[in-house]
Design an enzyme around this catalytic site. Sequence first.
Site, PDB file in Angstrom:
ATOM      1  N   GLU A 267       0.852  -1.192   0.000  1.00 14.45           N
ATOM      2  CA  GLU A 267       0.000   0.000   0.000  1.00 14.45           C
ATOM      3  C   GLU A 267       0.887   1.241   0.000  1.00 14.45           C
ATOM      4  OE1 GLU A 267      -3.023  -0.099  -0.608  1.00 14.45           O
ATOM      5  OE2 GLU A 267      -3.596   1.987  -0.299  1.00 14.45           O
TER       6      GLU A 267
ATOM      7  N   GLU B 252      -1.015   9.309  -6.147  1.00 14.56           N
ATOM      8  CA  GLU B 252       0.126   8.400  -6.043  1.00 14.56           C
ATOM      9  C   GLU B 252       0.401   7.717  -7.386  1.00 14.56           C
ATOM     10  OE1 GLU B 252      -1.204   8.018  -1.430  1.00 14.56           O
ATOM     11  OE2 GLU B 252      -1.511   6.308  -2.736  1.00 14.56           O
TER      12      GLU B 252
ATOM     13  N   ASP C 237      -6.738   3.105   2.895  1.00 17.43           N
ATOM     14  CA  ASP C 237      -6.134   1.896   3.470  1.00 17.43           C
ATOM     15  C   ASP C 237      -7.208   0.823   3.647  1.00 17.43           C
ATOM     16  OD1 ASP C 237      -4.180   3.976   5.742  1.00 17.43           O
ATOM     17  OD2 ASP C 237      -3.866   3.450   3.639  1.00 17.43           O
TER      18      ASP C 237
END
Length: 489
Positions: free
Chosen positions: A281, A312, A470
């Site tokens: 992650e 990201e 997450d």
Amino acid sequence: MDIQEWEQRHNDAFYNVKKALPYLEGMFVAYNSNIDAIKHLTDKELSRLIGLFNEDNIQARVETYPREIKEPLDFMARLLISMREGKAAEIPTHTSDTHEWLKENLGFDYARMGGQAGIISNLLARLGIKKVVAYVPWLSEEQAEYFVASENLVHPKVEDGNVVLKPPREAFKPGTESKVNWIFEYSRDMEIKCGGRKFQVPRDNRLIISSRPKWIRLDMDRKIYEHLDSIFPIDGAMLSGYQMIKEQYEDGSTYKDYVLHSVKVIEKLKALNPELRIHVELTSIQNRVIRKAILTEIVAKHVHSLGLDTVEVANALNVLGHEELSYSVIRKEETGITSLYQGAVQLLKDLSLERVHVHSLGFYICILAKGHPLTLKEHRDALLFSSTLAGAKALNGKIENLEDAEAGLDVPISSKGIEDLENFRVYCVGKKLCTPDEFEYGYLYGPDHDAVLIPSKVVDKPKATVGIGDAISAGAFAAMLARMKQDRA
Ligand SMILES: Nc1ncnc2c1ncn2[C@@H]1O[C@H](COP(=O)(O)OP(=O)(O)O)[C@@H](O)[C@H]1O
Ligand SMILES: O=P(O)(O)OC[C@H]1O[C@](O)(CO)[C@@H](O)[C@@H]1O
Ligand SMILES: [Mg+2]
């Protein structure tokens, strides 16, 4: 795309995954956990903070785009940059000065479990997974209190030269200091006035000040590495926190040493269970040398699955040499989703992955290497399950158990997400990735990859946004693994 059809699919997926989860023997989750000091910023507090500085100095510091928080002015600059674009960011700080200054001048609302590994361990334990082995190299006594106190969440501990699994509260290292991050949650439509300029915040998001004290090492205890078999049986590992790695250390070691150790851990995990699947992650990694090393030395060729958000994806593409594509992902216009899809496919190829799961606000895209063991329907169930988790977490700020997670089914699917996916249909059909019918299912068939797209549940006024990504990645990865085990049972 018919929204009612997708609501029904969310329901069916939730119950399919709920049936599959008990097939999981165990999950290993490492490395980073911290204590998140969370502050929901109001307009008033923000203008009071700005008032503590000379506004021209803030503007000047904004121009330097500080990649590390060395003093409060750096913090103010990065907070305004994050709020101006509504973009999540995580900025490291290596001193406690800013922590002291924030405690004095602002304070926080509440403290919560933080860090991908900390958040993911608690979530998987609360979903009732048979065994969750958390491993945090810097587990302090205070930090141990933030882990779920339930018998299915354990942490390795060295005892008489052996490794045993204990509740985190009995496994901490005495004398270890706690790692405390500050999280500034801000809301869409907040008005910011500074240096004669005025702007409105475009979306809810948050800025993270990540404390990186000099004693932090992203490494596994030698003894635990030697006795790694003691955490088995496990079906999957979720690894994160590599952003902690620094280029240089006082003792002369460099990031290369910690990258090497990280790869050794991954190789040993796979040697102990060749069926094991490993997920990394990501988070925003300011240092480009480290970002590139994580992607090309740790993730590439060693890991199966990667979880990340849209920013990201852009940042990863940038250090992998795809500047143009990176820029079009970050530009977020109508073509945003097409570039995001192309970028995710590029990551799957460049990093030789089996799976890239991108979470965005309103839809998720999961790219799969050909020959992946599950059907696209089973992968779609996993994504839909994680969308329900996101809904529950955004709505109530937490998920205590599967019943809490079920509350996410009442959160409506984002109509903006449906619209974004509709904008993508022409491209997909045009590129023969699917027929118009197949698009309705959210399945794409590429020349060297497949993909699943789903519209996701979005809460209009979320309790907090930190950690939802997450939860999305953990829920989908665990659901996927559970289905693989169930299909083989
Ligand atoms: N209000 C909301 N309702 C539902 N999901 C949300 C909401 N806000 C954010 N999310 C989801 O959470 C994700 C945030 O992921 P990320 O930026 O990785 O955060 P973190 O790493 O803190 O978990 C977004 O991509 C989106 O899918
Ligand atoms: O990089 P660090 O310091 O481990 O922090 C990771 C941050 O990302 C989060 O895990 C959210 O993904 C926060 O809870 C945490 O503060
Ligand atoms: Mg994230």
